[in-house]
Structures are given as structure tokens and as C-alpha cells.
Design an enzyme around this catalytic site. Structure first.
Site, PDB file in Angstrom:
ATOM      1  N   SER A 131      40.710  89.330  25.072  1.00 44.59           N
ATOM      2  CA  SER A 131      39.593  89.632  25.971  1.00 44.59           C
ATOM      3  C   SER A 131      39.313  88.480  26.922  1.00 44.59           C
ATOM      4  O   SER A 131      38.909  88.691  28.067  1.00 44.59           O
ATOM      5  CB  SER A 131      38.332  89.929  25.139  1.00 44.59           C
ATOM      6  OG  SER A 131      38.559  91.033  24.292  1.00 44.59           O
ATOM      7  N   ARG A 244      41.420 100.323  35.391  1.00 47.77           N
ATOM      8  CA  ARG A 244      40.468 100.877  34.407  1.00 47.77           C
ATOM      9  C   ARG A 244      40.153 102.336  34.721  1.00 47.77           C
ATOM     10  O   ARG A 244      39.964 103.146  33.804  1.00 47.77           O
ATOM     11  CB  ARG A 244      39.197 100.028  34.377  1.00 47.77           C
ATOM     12  CG  ARG A 244      39.450  98.749  33.631  1.00 47.77           C
ATOM     13  CD  ARG A 244      38.308  97.792  33.605  1.00 47.77           C
ATOM     14  NE  ARG A 244      38.732  96.626  32.840  1.00 47.77           N
ATOM     15  CZ  ARG A 244      38.249  95.405  32.978  1.00 47.77           C
ATOM     16  NH1 ARG A 244      37.301  95.164  33.858  1.00 47.77           N
ATOM     17  NH2 ARG A 244      38.705  94.414  32.236  1.00 47.77           N
ATOM     18  N   GLU A 365      43.297  97.281  28.470  1.00 45.66           N
ATOM     19  CA  GLU A 365      42.671  97.187  29.800  1.00 45.66           C
ATOM     20  C   GLU A 365      41.188  96.804  29.671  1.00 45.66           C
ATOM     21  O   GLU A 365      40.357  97.210  30.478  1.00 45.66           O
ATOM     22  CB  GLU A 365      42.834  98.529  30.531  1.00 45.66           C
ATOM     23  CG  GLU A 365      43.077  98.434  32.022  1.00 45.66           C
ATOM     24  CD  GLU A 365      44.286  97.615  32.434  1.00 45.66           C
ATOM     25  OE1 GLU A 365      45.340  97.703  31.785  1.00 45.66           O
ATOM     26  OE2 GLU A 365      44.148  96.860  33.406  1.00 45.66           O
TER      27      GLU A 365
HETATM   28  C1  LIG Z   1      49.457  99.247  22.370  1.00 48.14           C
HETATM   29  C2  LIG Z   1      48.950  98.125  23.215  1.00 48.14           C
HETATM   30  C3  LIG Z   1      49.452  97.935  24.491  1.00 48.14           C
HETATM   31  C4  LIG Z   1      49.016  96.849  25.257  1.00 48.14           C
HETATM   32  N1  LIG Z   1      49.592  96.625  26.474  1.00 48.14           N
HETATM   33  C5  LIG Z   1      49.334  95.435  27.124  1.00 48.14           C
HETATM   34  C6  LIG Z   1      50.079  95.054  28.291  1.00 48.14           C
HETATM   35  O1  LIG Z   1      50.930  95.800  28.784  1.00 48.14           O
HETATM   36  N2  LIG Z   1      49.828  93.849  28.834  1.00 48.14           N
HETATM   37  C7  LIG Z   1      48.890  92.988  28.335  1.00 48.14           C
HETATM   38  O2  LIG Z   1      48.734  91.908  28.867  1.00 48.14           O
HETATM   39  N3  LIG Z   1      48.154  93.326  27.234  1.00 48.14           N
HETATM   40  C8  LIG Z   1      48.371  94.528  26.617  1.00 48.14           C
HETATM   41  N4  LIG Z   1      47.652  94.865  25.504  1.00 48.14           N
HETATM   42  C9  LIG Z   1      46.666  93.947  24.974  1.00 48.14           C
HETATM   43  C10 LIG Z   1      45.229  94.439  25.143  1.00 48.14           C
HETATM   44  O3  LIG Z   1      44.862  94.379  26.492  1.00 48.14           O
HETATM   45  C11 LIG Z   1      44.352  93.567  24.220  1.00 48.14           C
HETATM   46  O4  LIG Z   1      44.640  93.940  22.904  1.00 48.14           O
HETATM   47  C12 LIG Z   1      42.877  93.729  24.529  1.00 48.14           C
HETATM   48  O5  LIG Z   1      42.560  93.149  25.769  1.00 48.14           O
HETATM   49  C13 LIG Z   1      41.990  93.060  23.456  1.00 48.14           C
HETATM   50  O6  LIG Z   1      42.414  91.764  23.180  1.00 48.14           O
HETATM   51  P1  LIG Z   1      42.664  91.322  21.665  1.00 48.14           P
HETATM   52  O7  LIG Z   1      43.535  92.330  21.048  1.00 48.14           O
HETATM   53  O8  LIG Z   1      43.128  89.911  21.659  1.00 48.14           O
HETATM   54  O9  LIG Z   1      41.262  91.435  20.969  1.00 48.14           O
HETATM   55  P2  LIG Z   1      40.117  90.311  20.958  1.00 48.14           P
HETATM   56  O10 LIG Z   1      39.857  89.820  22.342  1.00 48.14           O
HETATM   57  O11 LIG Z   1      40.461  89.291  19.912  1.00 48.14           O
HETATM   58  O12 LIG Z   1      38.870  91.157  20.479  1.00 48.14           O
HETATM   59  C14 LIG Z   1      38.608  91.468  19.125  1.00 48.14           C
HETATM   60  C15 LIG Z   1      37.245  92.174  19.052  1.00 48.14           C
HETATM   61  O13 LIG Z   1      36.226  91.280  19.536  1.00 48.14           O
HETATM   62  C16 LIG Z   1      35.527  91.895  20.598  1.00 48.14           C
HETATM   63  N5  LIG Z   1      35.130  90.883  21.609  1.00 48.14           N
HETATM   64  C17 LIG Z   1      35.892  89.899  22.152  1.00 48.14           C
HETATM   65  N6  LIG Z   1      35.200  89.223  23.058  1.00 48.14           N
HETATM   66  C18 LIG Z   1      33.960  89.785  23.113  1.00 48.14           C
HETATM   67  C19 LIG Z   1      32.779  89.534  23.868  1.00 48.14           C
HETATM   68  N7  LIG Z   1      32.731  88.574  24.796  1.00 48.14           N
HETATM   69  N8  LIG Z   1      31.703  90.320  23.647  1.00 48.14           N
HETATM   70  C20 LIG Z   1      31.744  91.313  22.717  1.00 48.14           C
HETATM   71  N9  LIG Z   1      32.827  91.606  21.971  1.00 48.14           N
HETATM   72  C21 LIG Z   1      33.925  90.858  22.181  1.00 48.14           C
HETATM   73  C22 LIG Z   1      36.509  92.909  21.192  1.00 48.14           C
HETATM   74  O14 LIG Z   1      35.835  93.915  21.927  1.00 48.14           O
HETATM   75  C23 LIG Z   1      37.183  93.421  19.945  1.00 48.14           C
HETATM   76  O15 LIG Z   1      36.374  94.399  19.343  1.00 48.14           O
HETATM   77  C24 LIG Z   1      48.030  95.983  24.745  1.00 48.14           C
HETATM   78  C25 LIG Z   1      47.503  96.208  23.471  1.00 48.14           C
HETATM   79  C26 LIG Z   1      47.964  97.239  22.692  1.00 48.14           C
HETATM   80  C27 LIG Z   1      47.419  97.400  21.307  1.00 48.14           C
END
Ligand SMILES: Cc1cc2nc3c(=O)[nH]c(=O)nc-3n(C[C@H](O)[C@H](O)[C@H](O)COP(=O)(O)OP(=O)(O)OC[C@H]3O[C@@H](n4cnc5c(N)ncnc54)[C@H](O)[C@@H]3O)c2cc1C
Length: 384
Positions: A131, A244, A365
Site C-alpha cells: 500500500s 481504478r 490497485e
Molecule cells: C493476484 C495479485 C495480482 C497483483 N498484481 C500486481 C501487479 O501487476 N503489479 C503490482 O505492482 N502489484 C500487484 N499486486 C499487488 C497489490 O497491488 C498489493 O497486494 C496491494 O497493493 C496491497 O499491498 P500488500 O499486499 O503489500 O498489503 P499491505 O499494504 O501490507 O496491507 C495489508 C493490510 O493493511 C491495510 N493497510 C495498509 N496500509 C493502510 C493504511 N494506511 N490505512 C488502513 N489500512 C491499511 C491494507 O488495506 C490491508 O488490509 C497484485 C496482488 C495480487 C494478490
């Protein structure tokens, strides 16, 4: 106000629906079970103009608007979200090339992607940077006329099948400003030092290829920088409203696909000597599912219209659409399984897959929580 699609848009919708019914639906379960990329669909999708269709005509695309993209995305995802994503992600990262790339990058990459000869990936996320995009740690350093890249990227869609990646790298770590230390760099998939590993065992969208990328002294020419050095983060932000909105359209497609299948099943299934659609509890579910889907579609169309007509002033709207449509997708898919009873719990019926596939729209996203943060930030006028 106009609440009608044009004749061309209706024609587009009907044509993509026919394509999705004939080419995608019959192979959806097989690719879900095998977690396999549907190469066989991509050529036909290219012929239909469905790969990176927003690319302008002079670079081989169709030049579709965000609204047209929403219409066709809904159709693809209503047929199957996994394969739908393969088709609609073939040009992931193309916005960066279109918006900021050099003429050479545009000519080399965009026509190849729209023709189905090349696939792209957009590599932002990392094991420790999800994120919070500003914590990206993949480092690109200048060495003569080359960029040397080290680090790793996580969850990259098309990771093992892509020919080109747009990679967000930290290029200026010492800069004090939180946002201007990053650049987007084009990396060809066959560069020495780049390894990709497919991530298996996903909950849903299992036809879509997802991988971890490791960059070990990957060297690319300095011309592979996309646009201006230090502007990578800000370039990304420019396209979030559009991407988005596209994920919102995915949510609408998933919701519609699940709602339609639930309606058909409810009419056909009998219990207590009559169709289960005769029970008020089921009628109300069907009514709510279709109402929510309709509401999500119009919020998505509104956001897409704003991308096309009022760019720069729709950040809250795009996040509202993404958050709402993804929530509707999850809720409607849940109810669709419920209406199927035990039959919805196995993959004889598509709704089992839709239930699993829907969840991703609340994660990628920008998660649901991040979308709500953005909406609240815009309401409270808190700045970036
Ligand atoms: C199948 C799949 C395809 C994907 N494709 C791509 C791609 O093509 N390119 C790419 O770059 N990425 C891709 N992603 C990554 C995706 O964009 C990230 O998984 C997503 O942005 C969340 O990041 P994270 O998984 O590190 O979760 P984290 O950021 O670690 O979040 C974990 C939890 O904490 C919450 N959280 C974090 N920060 C805050 C905040 N400030 N306030 C409140 N809640 C918060 C989140 O909402 C979530 O519930 C993909 C992911 C998947 C699973």
C-alpha cells in the site's frame, strides 16, 4: 444528461459478449484448475482489438475511451474473471509508455502489444512495499550509459509471460521530498539477471499469471528510462483514476456474471414442489443482487465518463467506484453461492469460481482501506 450508450458502444458490448461466451466461458474451469495462462485466447483477443484497446490508432490500438474500456471489461469479467484479467492486463504499464515514453518506446512496444505479439507487466509492489508505494526499495543506479537494477518485485501480473515490464525503481534515495526519488524504467523480460518465479496456489483469478521478479544487476540502456528521472511516483498517480475505474468495471462484471448465473439456477432448481425462485427469501436476494450491480455499473460509468471528460478532478470518484464495485462483487458472488446451495460449493458451477475470484478486486490497485482513506482525504481536503 445522457443515460444511453451510443450505437457503437452497444455494438462493442454485444460483440465482446459474444466473444467471451464463445471463446472464454468454455475453457474457464480448465484454466482455473490448472492455474494455466490461456495463450490460445490471446491471439483471438488481439484480432478483436481487445489487447490494450486504449492505445491510440497510430500505435496499433483502437483508441477506446475509459467508458468503452469499462464496457468491454465488464463483458470479459462476466464470462470469467481469471481469463478476463489475462486479456485486460496484456498492456499493463502501457499508460506509462503512452503518457511519458519516448517515440522509440511507443513504436517498439505498443503495436506489438495490441497485435498480441508482446505482453506487458507493471511492477510496483515489493515484498515490503504494498500500500505504501513510497517504500519501494528496488534500486536503479546509473553506470555510464546504463541503469543497473537490483531488488525484487512481488505479485506481478503477467510476471512469467511478459516481454516488457514497467518497473518502479528508487533512483534518488537521498532526495528529501518523499515522492520524487522514484523513476519508471522499462525492462525487457529477457534481460540477464532478471529471474521470475510463478506464484501458485492463489485463491482466485488462477488463469492469470502472477510472479515474483528478482533483479540481480540487471543492466538496461539509459534510454529505457520512461519520461523524466524522479517523476515515477507522480506518473503512477496520474493513471490511478483510470486504472481504478477499470478495476471497478471488473467488479461490475463479476457481480453481473454471478447474479445472472444465480437467477438462471433459481428458476431451474425445485424444492418443496416448486422453483426456489418462488420463495420470497430468494426473490429478495435476486432483487438486491441485480440492484447492487446496476448501482455499481452506473458509479463506474460516471467515473469512466469523468476520466474521459473531466480528468484531474475525479480522484474521490474513482476510489468510490473501485471500493463500491469491488464490495458489490464480493457480496453478490457470496449470495450467488448461497442460492446454489451445495451445488455452489463445487466447481461444477461457475459461481464457486466467481466467489473466489471476486476477492482480488478489493486488494489490487489499492485495497479497500486505501480507497476509503483517499475518499476521506478528498472530503477533508487534506492534500496528498
Ligand atoms: C493476484 C495479485 C495480482 C497483483 N498484481 C500486481 C501487479 O501487476 N503489479 C503490482 O505492482 N502489484 C500487484 N499486486 C499487488 C497489490 O497491488 C498489493 O497486494 C496491494 O497493493 C496491497 O499491498 P500488500 O499486499 O503489500 O498489503 P499491505 O499494504 O501490507 O496491507 C495489508 C493490510 O493493511 C491495510 N493497510 C495498509 N496500509 C493502510 C493504511 N494506511 N490505512 C488502513 N489500512 C491499511 C491494507 O488495506 C490491508 O488490509 C497484485 C496482488 C495480487 C494478490
Amino acid at each position: 444528461m445522457e443515460f444511453q450508450l451510443s450505437d457503437e458502444q452497444r455494438h462493442l458490448r454485444d460483440e465482446v459478449r459474444r466473444f467471451a461466451d464463445e471463446e472464454i466461458r468454455p475453457i474457464a474451469t480448465e484454466h482455473d484448475v490448472n492455474e494455466s495462462y490461456p495463450h490460445e485466447v490471446m491471439e483471438k483477443a488481439a484480432e478483436m482489438g481487445l489487447l490494450a484497446p486504449h492505445v491510440p490508432v497510430e500505435y496499433g490500438g483502437v483508441g477506446y475511451s475509459a467508458l468503452e474500456n469499462a464496457i468491454l471489461t465488464e463483458e470479459l469479467f462476466a464470462a470469467d474473471p481469471g481469463i478476463g484479467l489475462c486479456v485486460s492486463s496484456a498492456g499493463f504499464g502501457a499508460e506509462a509508455i503512452m503518457g511519458f515514453g519516448s517515440e522509440d518506446q511507443k513504436e517498439r512496444i505498443l503495436p506489438a502489444v495490441t497485435a498480441g505479439d508482446a505482453i506487458m507487466g507493471s511492477a510496483i509492489s515489493e515484498p515490503q512495499a504494498g500500500s505504501d508505494v513510497t517504500s519501494v526499495a528496488t534500486r536503479a543506479e546509473k553506470d555510464g550509459d546504463k541503469w543497473v537494477i537490483n531488488g525484487s518485485k512481488m505479485w506481478i501480473t503477467n510476471g512469467t509471460v511478459a516481454d516488457y515490464f514497467v518497473v518502479v525503481c528508487e533512483t534518488d534515495p537521498d532526495i528529501e521530498d518523499r515522492y520524487t526519488g522514484f523513476s519508471q524504467i522499462l525492462v525487457e523480460g529477457d534481460r540477464d539477471g532478471l529471474t521470475t518465479e510463478k506464484i501458485t496456489g492463489k485463491l482466485g483469478i488462477r488463469a492469470s499469471d502472477t510472479a515474483e521478479l528478482v533483479f540481480d544487476d540487471v543492466r538496461v540502456p539509459e534510454e529505457n528510462l520512461i519520461g523524466q528521472r524522479g517523476m515515477g511516483f507522480l506518473q503512477l498517480m496520474e493513471f490511478f483514476d483510470e486504472t481504478r475505474t477499470a478495476v471497478a468495471a471488473q467488479g461490475v462484471g463479476i457481480a453481473r456474471g454471478a447474479a445472472e448465473r444465480a437467477l438462471a439456477y433459481a428458476e431451474e432448481r425445485e424444492q418443496f414442489g416448486r422453483s426456489i425462485a418462488d420463495f420470497q427469501a430468494i426473490k429478495h436476494k435476486l432483487a438486491e443482487m441485480h440492484t447492487d450491480t446496476e448501482a455499481a455499473r452506473w458509479l463506474t460509468y460516471r467515473s469512466a465518463w469523468a476520466v474521459d471528460n473531466e480528468p484531474g478532478d475525479l480522484t474521490a470518484l474513482a476510489s468510490m467506484a473501485k471500493e463500491f464495485a469491488s464490495r458489490v462483487a464480493v457480496d453478490v458472488a457470496d449470495e450467488a453461492v448461497q442460492i446454489h446451495g451445495g451445488a455452489g460449493f463445487v466447481n461444477d458451477h461457475d459461481v464457486e469460481r466467481f466467489y473466489r475470484d471476486a476477492k482480488i478486486t478489493q486488494i489490487y490497485e489499492g485495497t479497500t482501506e486505501i480507497q476509503k482513506n483517499i475518499v476521506a482525504r478528498e472530503l477533508l481536503d487534506e492534500g496528498i
